[in-house]
Design a protein around this motif. Structure first.
Motif, PDB file in Angstrom:
ATOM      1  N   LEU A  75       9.684 -28.184 -41.711  1.00 21.67           N
ATOM      2  CA  LEU A  75      10.283 -28.157 -40.379  1.00 21.67           C
ATOM      3  C   LEU A  75      11.696 -28.729 -40.403  1.00 21.67           C
ATOM      4  O   LEU A  75      12.565 -28.284 -39.645  1.00 21.67           O
ATOM      5  N   VAL A  76      11.932 -29.706 -41.263  1.00 19.46           N
ATOM      6  CA  VAL A  76      13.295 -30.230 -41.416  1.00 19.46           C
ATOM      7  C   VAL A  76      14.199 -29.141 -42.000  1.00 19.46           C
ATOM      8  O   VAL A  76      15.325 -28.927 -41.523  1.00 19.46           O
ATOM      9  N   ARG A  77      13.711 -28.424 -43.016  1.00 17.36           N
ATOM     10  CA  ARG A  77      14.513 -27.358 -43.619  1.00 17.36           C
ATOM     11  C   ARG A  77      14.785 -26.232 -42.618  1.00 17.36           C
ATOM     12  O   ARG A  77      15.855 -25.608 -42.658  1.00 17.36           O
ATOM     13  N   ARG A  78      13.851 -25.979 -41.731  1.00 18.68           N
ATOM     14  CA  ARG A  78      14.029 -24.939 -40.722  1.00 18.68           C
ATOM     15  C   ARG A  78      15.000 -25.362 -39.626  1.00 18.68           C
ATOM     16  O   ARG A  78      15.426 -24.547 -38.810  1.00 18.68           O
ATOM     17  N   GLY A  79      15.328 -26.641 -39.557  1.00 25.74           N
ATOM     18  CA  GLY A  79      16.179 -27.127 -38.480  1.00 25.74           C
ATOM     19  C   GLY A  79      15.415 -27.489 -37.225  1.00 25.74           C
ATOM     20  O   GLY A  79      16.010 -27.752 -36.182  1.00 25.74           O
ATOM     21  N   VAL A  80      14.071 -27.546 -37.326  1.00 30.91           N
ATOM     22  CA  VAL A  80      13.247 -27.878 -36.161  1.00 30.91           C
ATOM     23  C   VAL A  80      13.185 -29.390 -35.966  1.00 30.91           C
ATOM     24  O   VAL A  80      13.199 -29.882 -34.836  1.00 30.91           O
ATOM     25  N   LEU A  81      13.100 -30.131 -37.054  1.00 32.38           N
ATOM     26  CA  LEU A  81      13.068 -31.596 -36.992  1.00 32.38           C
ATOM     27  C   LEU A  81      14.305 -32.166 -37.656  1.00 32.38           C
ATOM     28  O   LEU A  81      14.909 -31.547 -38.537  1.00 32.38           O
ATOM     29  N   GLU A  82      14.672 -33.367 -37.226  1.00 29.03           N
ATOM     30  CA  GLU A  82      15.713 -34.124 -37.912  1.00 29.03           C
ATOM     31  C   GLU A  82      15.171 -35.513 -38.192  1.00 29.03           C
ATOM     32  O   GLU A  82      14.345 -36.036 -37.416  1.00 29.03           O
ATOM     33  N   GLY A  83      15.589 -36.088 -39.309  1.00 26.89           N
ATOM     34  CA  GLY A  83      15.038 -37.368 -39.734  1.00 26.89           C
ATOM     35  C   GLY A  83      16.044 -38.497 -39.689  1.00 26.89           C
ATOM     36  O   GLY A  83      17.261 -38.283 -39.650  1.00 26.89           O
ATOM     37  N   SER A  84      15.516 -39.723 -39.695  1.00 27.81           N
ATOM     38  CA  SER A  84      16.338 -40.932 -39.746  1.00 27.81           C
ATOM     39  C   SER A  84      15.544 -41.996 -40.492  1.00 27.81           C
ATOM     40  O   SER A  84      14.354 -42.193 -40.210  1.00 27.81           O
ATOM     41  N   ARG A  85      16.176 -42.625 -41.436  1.00 29.68           N
ATOM     42  CA  ARG A  85      15.483 -43.639 -42.243  1.00 29.68           C
ATOM     43  C   ARG A  85      15.928 -45.027 -41.828  1.00 29.68           C
ATOM     44  O   ARG A  85      17.113 -45.276 -41.634  1.00 29.68           O
ATOM     45  N   GLN A  86      14.964 -45.931 -41.678  1.00 29.97           N
ATOM     46  CA  GLN A  86      15.256 -47.329 -41.355  1.00 29.97           C
ATOM     47  C   GLN A  86      14.418 -48.202 -42.276  1.00 29.97           C
ATOM     48  O   GLN A  86      13.193 -48.276 -42.145  1.00 29.97           O
ATOM     49  N   GLY A  87      15.081 -48.828 -43.238  1.00 29.17           N
ATOM     50  CA  GLY A  87      14.344 -49.616 -44.213  1.00 29.17           C
ATOM     51  C   GLY A  87      13.418 -48.712 -45.027  1.00 29.17           C
ATOM     52  O   GLY A  87      13.835 -47.708 -45.592  1.00 29.17           O
ATOM     53  N   ARG A  88      12.138 -49.061 -45.037  1.00 31.00           N
ATOM     54  CA  ARG A  88      11.157 -48.294 -45.807  1.00 31.00           C
ATOM     55  C   ARG A  88      10.507 -47.206 -44.959  1.00 31.00           C
ATOM     56  O   ARG A  88       9.670 -46.464 -45.451  1.00 31.00           O
ATOM     57  N   THR A  90      10.521 -43.847 -42.316  1.00 32.70           N
ATOM     58  CA  THR A  90      11.237 -42.635 -41.927  1.00 32.70           C
ATOM     59  C   THR A  90      10.714 -42.162 -40.577  1.00 32.70           C
ATOM     60  O   THR A  90       9.497 -42.170 -40.335  1.00 32.70           O
ATOM     61  N   PHE A  91      11.646 -41.786 -39.710  1.00 31.15           N
ATOM     62  CA  PHE A  91      11.310 -41.319 -38.367  1.00 31.15           C
ATOM     63  C   PHE A  91      11.798 -39.878 -38.216  1.00 31.15           C
ATOM     64  O   PHE A  91      12.800 -39.480 -38.815  1.00 31.15           O
ATOM     65  N   TYR A  92      11.099 -39.134 -37.370  1.00 31.08           N
ATOM     66  CA  TYR A  92      11.490 -37.748 -37.105  1.00 31.08           C
ATOM     67  C   TYR A  92      11.439 -37.475 -35.611  1.00 31.08           C
ATOM     68  O   TYR A  92      10.680 -38.099 -34.865  1.00 31.08           O
ATOM     69  N   ARG A  93      12.264 -36.510 -35.199  1.00 34.41           N
ATOM     70  CA  ARG A  93      12.224 -36.033 -33.834  1.00 34.41           C
ATOM     71  C   ARG A  93      12.610 -34.552 -33.833  1.00 34.41           C
ATOM     72  O   ARG A  93      13.147 -34.026 -34.814  1.00 34.41           O
ATOM     73  N   LEU A  94      12.351 -33.883 -32.735  1.00 35.22           N
ATOM     74  CA  LEU A  94      12.779 -32.509 -32.577  1.00 35.22           C
ATOM     75  C   LEU A  94      14.303 -32.441 -32.544  1.00 35.22           C
ATOM     76  O   LEU A  94      14.952 -33.292 -31.932  1.00 35.22           O
ATOM     77  N   SER A  95      14.865 -31.444 -33.204  1.00 34.46           N
ATOM     78  CA  SER A  95      16.299 -31.224 -33.069  1.00 34.46           C
ATOM     79  C   SER A  95      16.583 -30.712 -31.661  1.00 34.46           C
ATOM     80  O   SER A  95      15.705 -30.188 -30.983  1.00 34.46           O
ATOM     81  N   ARG A  96      17.818 -30.864 -31.206  1.00 31.48           N
ATOM     82  CA  ARG A  96      18.160 -30.420 -29.857  1.00 31.48           C
ATOM     83  C   ARG A  96      18.021 -28.911 -29.713  1.00 31.48           C
ATOM     84  O   ARG A  96      17.593 -28.419 -28.676  1.00 31.48           O
ATOM     85  N   SER A  97      18.375 -28.174 -30.763  1.00 30.35           N
ATOM     86  CA  SER A  97      18.247 -26.720 -30.691  1.00 30.35           C
ATOM     87  C   SER A  97      16.785 -26.305 -30.552  1.00 30.35           C
ATOM     88  O   SER A  97      16.442 -25.448 -29.735  1.00 30.35           O
ATOM     89  N   ALA A  98      15.924 -26.914 -31.363  1.00 26.68           N
ATOM     90  CA  ALA A  98      14.501 -26.586 -31.281  1.00 26.68           C
ATOM     91  C   ALA A  98      13.936 -27.003 -29.934  1.00 26.68           C
ATOM     92  O   ALA A  98      13.134 -26.272 -29.327  1.00 26.68           O
ATOM     93  N   ALA A  99      14.334 -28.185 -29.451  1.00 27.21           N
ATOM     94  CA  ALA A  99      13.837 -28.660 -28.165  1.00 27.21           C
ATOM     95  C   ALA A  99      14.239 -27.725 -27.034  1.00 27.21           C
ATOM     96  O   ALA A  99      13.440 -27.441 -26.127  1.00 27.21           O
ATOM     97  N   ALA A 100      15.476 -27.229 -27.081  1.00 25.50           N
ATOM     98  CA  ALA A 100      15.928 -26.296 -26.046  1.00 25.50           C
ATOM     99  C   ALA A 100      15.099 -25.015 -26.077  1.00 25.50           C
ATOM    100  O   ALA A 100      14.710 -24.478 -25.028  1.00 25.50           O
ATOM    101  N   ASP A 101      14.816 -24.500 -27.286  1.00 23.34           N
ATOM    102  CA  ASP A 101      13.999 -23.296 -27.401  1.00 23.34           C
ATOM    103  C   ASP A 101      12.584 -23.538 -26.893  1.00 23.34           C
ATOM    104  O   ASP A 101      11.989 -22.694 -26.215  1.00 23.34           O
TER     105      ASP A 101
END
Length: 328
Positions: A75-88, A90-101
């Protein structure tokens, strides 16, 4: 007519789109389940969820840890999710483009199953020509036509009882191909070769899908009303009922009731869907928050179960995420 579980894309890719939402397929697709979970509980605020929490929620739907990790990565490769790392972590959320769709798609699912306006007796026909060797463009065009509520009356001639709206025209214009659009009434011919435009849809099969849906979900309504469905079971039920109901607008795109058999089950199915989806919202939201808190995320930040009224109102996807919704 194909099964609803064989429709390649509920949100078709036009080739230039920044995201490719996962294919809707038979059974529980890990990617599809992940998208449904995130849309149902984080769409409004684009909340970040710990990867371990997403995997735990998917595990409750019988997705293995390996399958969950693979689904998130794809899903990250598709552009549906985007990730963010904090320490050990990893967090994910919907990308804005996917969320709009997804917001647009959710509203479409409910408006397309609402009671239609009186039909004017006219059909919209779209004729197109694309060489066989341009298979990718043909699939994209057919996906868009399905999305817009059309079905193939003949090869290269698709039909719908509804007019193309300006947004529909713009969406169709994104697809490469030679297209001609007509709108008019059918001229009945006194011949055995005359084909009813409604034959573009398998009416008996659609009725069967409605009946199956109602047999599956109506018996649950007393338990929903009594508050007897909670926790992981509530999340699973909401995910399953949405994943099944979302197929009906493509199967039955507001076909005119004047042409359909008496007692058509579109409205009863919509009522049952709303009763299950909305009735389990509080219990499901509490469970998702508890799972997120267990894996180091804030249980109250941006996690809200959407109701059918929220979907119909149209979720406004924020241009930028408020700082309080970032992980950490």
């Amino acid at each position: 007519m194909s099964s609803p579980f064989d429709i390649e894309e509920m949100f078709p890719d036009d080739g230039d789109h920044p995201v490719r939402l996962p294919r809707r397929q038979a059974g529980n697709s890990p990617q599809g389940l992940a998208v449904t979970l995130l849309a149902d509980y984080t769409l409004r605020d684009l909340a970040w969820l710990p990867s371990a929490a997403i995997a735990a929620l998917l595990a409750e739907a019988q997705v293995s840890q390996t399958g969950a990790r693979a689904a998130i990565s794809r899903l990250v490769r598709r552009g549906v999710l985007e990730g963010s790392r904090q320490g050990r972590h990893t967090f994910y959320r919907l990308s804005r483009s996917a969320a709009a769709d997804l917001a647009s798609g959710g509203r479409w699912i409910l408006t397309a199953t609402a009671v239609p306006k009186p039909w004017d007796g006219c059909w919209t026909l779209i004729a197109f020509s694309l060489p066989q060797e341009r298979g990718t463009q043909r699939r994209a065009l057919r996906g868009q036509l399905r999305w817009l509520g059309f079905a193939p009356l003949y090869d290269g001639l698709w039909i719908s009882p509804h007019e193309l709206t300006p947004p529909d025209q713009a969406r169709l214009g994104q697809v490469t191909g030679t297209v001609t659009v007509f709108r008019g009434r059918q001229a009945d011919l006194d011949t055995v070769t005359n084909r009813d435009p409604l034959d573009a849809w398998d009416i008996a099969a659609i009725a069967g899908h409605y009946e199956t849906f109602l047999r599956r979900w109506r018996p649950l309504l007393p338990q929903v009303s009594a508050g007897q469905v909670s926790g992981a079971e509530a999340v699973r039920a909401r995910t399953e009922v949405m994943d099944t109901f979302r197929r009906f607008p493509t199967l039955d795109p507001r076909l005119p009731v004047e042409l359909l058999p008496p007692g058509w089950l579109r409205e009863p199915a919509r009522e049952v869907f709303a009763a299950v989806y909305d009735g389990l919202a509080d219990a499901a939201e509490q469970h998702v928050r508890a799972v997120v808190a267990r894996f180091g995320g804030s249980p109250h930040t941006g996690i809200r179960a959407h109701l059918t009224t929220d979907i119909l109102a149209g979720t406004v996807v924020p241009a930028t995420a408020p700082s309080g919704l970032l992980p950490g």
